[in-house]
Design a protein around this motif. Structure first.
Motif, PDB file in Angstrom:
ATOM      1  N   ILE A 197     -28.878 -16.295  21.122  1.00 59.10           N
ATOM      2  CA  ILE A 197     -27.468 -16.697  21.026  1.00 59.10           C
ATOM      3  C   ILE A 197     -26.807 -16.657  22.396  1.00 59.10           C
ATOM      4  CG2 ILE A 197     -25.230 -16.049  20.057  1.00 59.10           C
ATOM      5  CD1 ILE A 197     -26.759 -15.034  17.577  1.00 59.10           C
ATOM      6  N   ASP A 198     -27.140 -15.631  23.190  1.00 59.60           N
ATOM      7  CA  ASP A 198     -26.569 -15.539  24.537  1.00 59.60           C
ATOM      8  C   ASP A 198     -26.983 -16.742  25.385  1.00 59.60           C
ATOM      9  OD1 ASP A 198     -25.327 -14.010  26.853  1.00 59.60           O
ATOM     10  OD2 ASP A 198     -27.398 -14.164  27.539  1.00 59.60           O
ATOM     11  N   ASN A 199     -28.246 -17.171  25.270  1.00 57.36           N
ATOM     12  CA  ASN A 199     -28.694 -18.340  26.028  1.00 57.36           C
ATOM     13  C   ASN A 199     -27.915 -19.589  25.638  1.00 57.36           C
ATOM     14  OD1 ASN A 199     -30.648 -17.022  27.553  1.00 57.36           O
ATOM     15  ND2 ASN A 199     -32.254 -17.327  26.029  1.00 57.36           N
ATOM     16  N   VAL A 200     -27.669 -19.752  24.351  1.00 54.15           N
ATOM     17  CA  VAL A 200     -26.906 -20.918  23.897  1.00 54.15           C
ATOM     18  C   VAL A 200     -25.489 -20.873  24.451  1.00 54.15           C
ATOM     19  CG1 VAL A 200     -25.973 -22.122  21.893  1.00 54.15           C
ATOM     20  CG2 VAL A 200     -28.297 -21.182  21.814  1.00 54.15           C
ATOM     21  N   LEU A 201     -24.844 -19.704  24.376  1.00 54.91           N
ATOM     22  CA  LEU A 201     -23.464 -19.591  24.848  1.00 54.91           C
ATOM     23  C   LEU A 201     -23.372 -19.758  26.360  1.00 54.91           C
ATOM     24  CD1 LEU A 201     -22.935 -18.729  21.940  1.00 54.91           C
ATOM     25  CD2 LEU A 201     -21.449 -16.903  22.820  1.00 54.91           C
ATOM     26  N   LYS A 202     -24.383 -19.289  27.087  1.00 54.36           N
ATOM     27  CA  LYS A 202     -24.368 -19.455  28.540  1.00 54.36           C
ATOM     28  C   LYS A 202     -24.371 -20.937  28.928  1.00 54.36           C
ATOM     29  CE  LYS A 202     -24.511 -15.314  30.579  1.00 54.36           C
ATOM     30  NZ  LYS A 202     -24.520 -14.392  29.466  1.00 54.36           N
ATOM     31  N   ASN A 203     -24.924 -21.767  28.070  1.00 55.93           N
ATOM     32  CA  ASN A 203     -24.934 -23.210  28.339  1.00 55.93           C
ATOM     33  C   ASN A 203     -23.719 -23.922  27.755  1.00 55.93           C
ATOM     34  OD1 ASN A 203     -27.385 -23.605  29.856  1.00 55.93           O
ATOM     35  ND2 ASN A 203     -28.495 -23.061  27.995  1.00 55.93           N
ATOM     36  N   GLN A 204     -22.765 -23.128  27.253  1.00 53.40           N
ATOM     37  CA  GLN A 204     -21.515 -23.690  26.752  1.00 53.40           C
ATOM     38  C   GLN A 204     -20.317 -23.096  27.487  1.00 53.40           C
ATOM     39  OE1 GLN A 204     -21.507 -23.115  22.505  1.00 53.40           O
ATOM     40  NE2 GLN A 204     -23.278 -24.445  22.185  1.00 53.40           N
ATOM     41  N   GLY A 205     -20.559 -22.566  28.684  1.00 55.89           N
ATOM     42  CA  GLY A 205     -19.466 -22.108  29.530  1.00 55.89           C
ATOM     43  C   GLY A 205     -19.162 -20.631  29.464  1.00 55.89           C
ATOM     44  N   TYR A 206     -19.811 -19.853  28.582  1.00 55.37           N
ATOM     45  CA  TYR A 206     -19.491 -18.432  28.431  1.00 55.37           C
ATOM     46  C   TYR A 206     -20.238 -17.631  29.499  1.00 55.37           C
ATOM     47  CZ  TYR A 206     -17.180 -19.616  24.079  1.00 55.37           C
ATOM     48  OH  TYR A 206     -16.304 -20.147  23.151  1.00 55.37           O
ATOM     49  N   PHE A 207     -19.743 -17.734  30.726  1.00 57.77           N
ATOM     50  CA  PHE A 207     -20.407 -17.156  31.890  1.00 57.77           C
ATOM     51  C   PHE A 207     -20.496 -15.639  31.802  1.00 57.77           C
ATOM     52  CE2 PHE A 207     -19.979 -15.401  36.250  1.00 57.77           C
ATOM     53  CZ  PHE A 207     -21.199 -15.829  36.756  1.00 57.77           C
ATOM     54  N   TYR A 208     -19.472 -14.980  31.294  1.00 57.48           N
ATOM     55  CA  TYR A 208     -19.426 -13.512  31.279  1.00 57.48           C
ATOM     56  C   TYR A 208     -19.911 -12.913  29.964  1.00 57.48           C
ATOM     57  CZ  TYR A 208     -16.769 -13.719  35.617  1.00 57.48           C
ATOM     58  OH  TYR A 208     -16.379 -13.940  36.924  1.00 57.48           O
ATOM     59  N   PHE A 209     -20.398 -13.736  29.043  1.00 63.80           N
ATOM     60  CA  PHE A 209     -20.899 -13.197  27.785  1.00 63.80           C
ATOM     61  C   PHE A 209     -22.217 -12.464  28.030  1.00 63.80           C
ATOM     62  CE2 PHE A 209     -22.611 -13.185  23.471  1.00 63.80           C
ATOM     63  CZ  PHE A 209     -21.478 -12.855  22.748  1.00 63.80           C
ATOM     64  N   SER A 210     -22.546 -11.540  27.134  1.00 64.07           N
ATOM     65  CA  SER A 210     -23.774 -10.749  27.255  1.00 64.07           C
ATOM     66  C   SER A 210     -24.313 -10.453  25.859  1.00 64.07           C
ATOM     67  CB  SER A 210     -23.485  -9.436  27.995  1.00 64.07           C
ATOM     68  OG  SER A 210     -24.600  -8.575  27.934  1.00 64.07           O
ATOM     69  N   PRO A 211     -25.638 -10.315  25.695  1.00 64.13           N
ATOM     70  CA  PRO A 211     -26.194  -9.977  24.373  1.00 64.13           C
ATOM     71  C   PRO A 211     -25.627  -8.680  23.809  1.00 64.13           C
ATOM     72  CG  PRO A 211     -27.946 -10.681  25.860  1.00 64.13           C
ATOM     73  CD  PRO A 211     -26.701 -10.547  26.694  1.00 64.13           C
ATOM     74  N   GLU A 212     -25.213  -7.767  24.694  1.00 63.86           N
ATOM     75  CA  GLU A 212     -24.694  -6.478  24.229  1.00 63.86           C
ATOM     76  C   GLU A 212     -23.370  -6.612  23.475  1.00 63.86           C
ATOM     77  OE1 GLU A 212     -26.090  -6.912  27.255  1.00 63.86           O
ATOM     78  OE2 GLU A 212     -27.896  -5.836  26.629  1.00 63.86           O
ATOM     79  N   TYR A 213     -22.730  -7.768  23.580  1.00 60.18           N
ATOM     80  CA  TYR A 213     -21.459  -7.967  22.884  1.00 60.18           C
ATOM     81  C   TYR A 213     -21.651  -8.416  21.442  1.00 60.18           C
ATOM     82  CZ  TYR A 213     -19.552  -7.735  27.614  1.00 60.18           C
ATOM     83  OH  TYR A 213     -19.217  -7.322  28.883  1.00 60.18           O
ATOM     84  N   LEU A 214     -22.906  -8.572  21.011  1.00 60.32           N
ATOM     85  CA  LEU A 214     -23.201  -8.936  19.629  1.00 60.32           C
ATOM     86  C   LEU A 214     -23.617  -7.691  18.854  1.00 60.32           C
ATOM     87  CD1 LEU A 214     -25.215 -12.242  20.159  1.00 60.32           C
ATOM     88  CD2 LEU A 214     -22.905 -12.032  19.239  1.00 60.32           C
ATOM     89  N   LEU A 215     -23.122  -7.564  17.643  1.00 61.98           N
ATOM     90  CA  LEU A 215     -23.387  -6.390  16.804  1.00 61.98           C
ATOM     91  C   LEU A 215     -23.945  -6.845  15.464  1.00 61.98           C
ATOM     92  CD1 LEU A 215     -23.045  -3.316  16.174  1.00 61.98           C
ATOM     93  CD2 LEU A 215     -20.762  -3.888  15.318  1.00 61.98           C
ATOM     94  N   PHE A 216     -25.056  -6.222  15.036  1.00 57.41           N
ATOM     95  CA  PHE A 216     -25.607  -6.475  13.707  1.00 57.41           C
ATOM     96  C   PHE A 216     -25.274  -5.275  12.818  1.00 57.41           C
ATOM     97  CE2 PHE A 216     -28.479  -9.078  16.328  1.00 57.41           C
ATOM     98  CZ  PHE A 216     -28.371 -10.289  15.661  1.00 57.41           C
TER      99      PHE A 216
END
Length: 766
Positions: A197-216
């Protein structure tokens, strides 16, 4: 043997065994730890049980002392060094010794906890672990029993349901999810899903997003199923939950670490370009840059830009620095500024290599290669390479009676590599190949080479070629060469002309050397994937010559010459179709990528089919076999074609042009073993031969036959040493023949030949 000698020998043997077992060096009251095993108990069959077994055993610590058939020589060497500060015993202890691993060193409780944790990670939430210590004399083993219970499976997966920008973006990735209802719970799958998911978002402009921001959030039910709720953490910073657009993109082609650039950039196609017009035109750099001002940031385009610029082979390194822009825009979008920093290699270089060539057929002589390179010859990243070659060889040894046979070679070759496809604009082709990470290239080449075989002939080679190379993936490369023209001016001596007059088949091979070829080559190479344990290499090429020329001259109504063949400017041209295949497999014995122990295999097959204007392949396109990179137990061009074998000293002397063919089949298997740093050993078996498509009466047994070709394979085996210091390899191989195409290997005098052959070469054979 007297009884007393037998008793002494018998006692000495058991003393030695006792010492090497290492048990005598165990402190009083202690036990040597000999390892552990994990037994899995489960109420039902589970998928991938062997993988689970390996994962559970991987957490066991410490590792026991190395043992071979119950012997532990490392403990013996360790004991030699006790209390020693220097000397031979201290050296042996440091080099080969290993301190005993005792039962008291085993943290049973911690290991039990780690195994339990791995059970949970694999969906066995009710798993339990017990242990048992088994003792014998001065040794102890710790066995663990993992009772798994039933595995929990995924029942329902819910993605974020809010209408924020980031939640919508995460929810849109659902079609590609790795989490499938009915699959067993596995923590590694959840980790991989976050990265996806982080890889997909990085290619949609979410430069500062990180996998650690996702919670299951996982909710287990009573029937061993779990519901999964994916959420974006409320603590994720605001900058991580919004897409970024690019503002300024700066291109600096002459960056150095101490750069304090004060030059003013020029504005070129919206890029801010710091000019270095002596080396690069701006367009050469912007064509390889895929980060565009006023576009949405995409990590894919950042990686592509780095790869394309490095593929120009003009930069030491390329770095892209991204930072928040001073302000957003009128639409309220967040912005990033990008600095693309490029550090140049030296534009021009000159290299000279002096070599001493020593071949297995007795030819020895010096050679000189001089190479000049310009890394931006036309200021567009074009690489110009000029190579001059000069060498001479004289046969100084051998049993053929050909001592003193001398060969000379002089050559000059020029190649221009253009970092783009130089083709007309086509409706379905974007010449930039925007979806490829690799720089396409157009290649222009021209060369001239003069080869003189004293007392036989002189050949002047003239070559002109034009083609394209491009890659769609790191493992794939394609080369299209629509133009590959070779003209050979052949001048025989009177003695060699007499030989050709007696052998029309050979004369055709030498005289039909006006080659108007086109070719296509595809290469698949997994060796670039260094972590793979099994790597495949495949190369396939098809080459055709003379078809266009045949069509033109026949349509113009040109008459055939006295030989019944068409000519261009009075010169017969070759017509053939040629196929070449090569398949290699590299299998690393160890799981550790740093280990060099490998089993390697290679299969080569090739066939050239002369037709139309030709009855035989031109001499430069024919196959030879044998030598340091082929069947190593035989001399270069010392096999075939078919069962043909030189019968006289004169034929031995003519081996260099006689033992060639239209068909090749060769296979090699080699085991490579690390010995000490920078030194590797090898054991190998080679097999192969060549054949003719059409029978040559002067070389009986040379034609290919589908019913007998396997019996005509030459086989050799040997051992080798390789000095491998990464940037070059010196190879020593010693091989001996097992069988020849005509049966038992024979020497020049016709006697059975089992003598080995020594090969010295640079680099691995494959």
């Amino acid at each position: 043997m007297p009884k007393w000698q037998f008793l002494i020998l018998h006692s000495s043997f058991f003393i030695l065994i006792s010492a090497c077992s290492g048990l005598k060096y165990i402190p009083e009251g202690q036990r040597l730890y000999t390892g552990s095993k994990v037994v899995i108990k489960t109420p039902e069959k589970i998928a991938n049980e062997s993988a689970l077994q390996s994962e559970l055993e991987s957490v066991i610590r410490p590792k026991p002392n190395a043992a071979i058939l119950g012997l532990r020589p490392k403990l013996y060497f360790w004991h030699l060094g006790l209390g020693k500060k220097k000397g031979l015993k201290k050296f042996l202890a440091d080099k080969f010794g290993e301190a005993p691993v005792l039962l008291k060193d085993v943290k049973i409780s911690a290991t039990t906890g780690l195994i339990t944790n791995r059970l949970y990670n694999n969906g066995f939430f009710q798993g339990t672990v017990s242990h048992e210590v088994k003792t014998a004399d001065k040794t102890a083993q710790v066995d663990y029993t993992a009772t798994t219970g039933r595995v929990y499976t995924l029942q329902e997966i819910q993605f974020p349901d809010r209408d924020t920008l980031v939640d919508i973006a995460v929810r849109a990735t659902r079609p590609g999810t790795l989490l499938k209802a009915g699959d067993a719970y596995n923590l590694n799958t959840f980790t991989a899903e976050r990265v996806r998911i982080d890889n997909v978002l990085k290619n949609q402009g979410y430069f500062y997003f990180s996998p650690e921001y996702l919670l299951f959030q996982v909710d287990s039910t009573l029937n061993h199923k779990v519901n999964v709720y994916l959420r974006v953490k409320a603590t994720a910073p605001a900058k991580a939950t919004r897409p970024y657009w690019l503002d300024q993109v700066k291109l600096n082609t002459s960056y150095v670490l101490t750069d304090t650039t004060r030059r003013q950039p020029i504005l070129y196609d919206k890029f801010q370009y710091f000019p270095d017009e002596e080396v690069f035109k701006a367009k050469a750099i912007t064509n390889s840059t895929f980060l565009y001002p006023d576009s949405l940031y995409r990590r894919r385009r950042r990686d592509q830009t780095i790869s394309r610029l490095m593929s120009l082979n003009t930069f030491k390194f390329v770095e892209i620095r991204l930072a928040p822009a001073a302000a957003g825009d009128s639409a309220g979008r967040a912005r990033l500024d990008a600095d693309v920093l490029m550090s140049q290699l030296k534009r021009k270089s000159l290299r000279a290599d002096l070599q001493l060539v020593s071949k297995s057929n007795g030819f020895t002589g010096p050679g000189l290669n001089v190479t000049f390179r310009n890394r931006s010859a036309l200021r567009g990243g074009e690489q110009l390479q000029l190579t001059a070659v000069a060498s001479t060889e004289t046969q100084t040894s051998g049993n053929t009676g050909a001592l003193g046979l001398t060969s000379y070679e002089l050559g000059l070759n020029a190649q221009l590599f253009i970092p783009r496809l130089v083709v007309p604009n086509l409706p379905l082709l974007n010449v930039r190949l925007p979806n490829s990470d690799f720089q396409p290239r157009t290649t222009l080449g021209a060369g001239v080479r003069a080869v003189t075989r004293a007392d036989y002939f002189a050949q002047n080679f003239f070559n002109l070629n034009y083609g394209y190379t491009f890659k769609t993936k790191i493992t794939n490369e394609q080369e299209i060469r629509p133009i590959d023209i070779t003209y050979v001016r052949f001048t025989p001596t009177a003695a060699f002309d007499t030989i050709l007059a007696e052998r029309p088949f050979l004369r055709s091979a030498f005289e039909q050397q006006f080659i108007l070829a086109s070719s296509y080559r595809y290469t698949y190479n997994q060796q670039v994937l260094e972590q793979r344990r099994q790597q495949i290499y495949f190369s396939g090429q098809v080459e055709a010559s003379g078809n266009v020329a045949q069509g033109i001259v026949s349509s113009l109504g040109r008459a055939r010459n006295d030989n019944g063949r068409y000519t261009i400017a009075g010169q017969e041209f070759s017509q053939y179709l040629k196929f070449d295949l090569e398949l290699r497999e590299y299998f690393r014995i160890s799981q550790d990528p740093a280990k060099g122990n490998r089993l390697v295999g290679r299969l080569q097959a090739g066939i050239g089919l002369p037709y139309g204007n030709s009855s035989v392949l031109p001499y430069p396109k024919q196959y030879g076999i044998g030598g340091p990179n082929s069947v190593r137990a035989f001399a270069a061009r010392g096999l075939g074609p078919g069962t043909y074998r030189p019968q006289t000293k004169q034929q031995d002397l003519n081996q260099f042009y006689d033992q060639v063919g239209d068909i090749r089949l060769e296979g090699n298997v080699e085991y490579r073993q690390d010995l000490v740093p920078y030194l590797k050993g090898a054991v190998f078996v080679d097999a192969g031969n060549i054949w003719l498509v059409n029978e040559d009466p002067d070389r009986p047994g040379s034609k290919f036959s589908s019913s007998t070709f396997l019996q005509q394979l030459a086989v050799g085996a040997g051992v080798g040493l390789r000095v491998d210091v990464q940037f070059f390899v010196i190879r020593f191989d010693f091989a001996f023949p097992l069988t020849a195409p005509y049966g038992t290997p024979l020497d020049a005098d016709g006697n059975p030949d089992r003598a080995g052959r020594f090969n010295l070469a640079i680099g691995y054979p494959f």
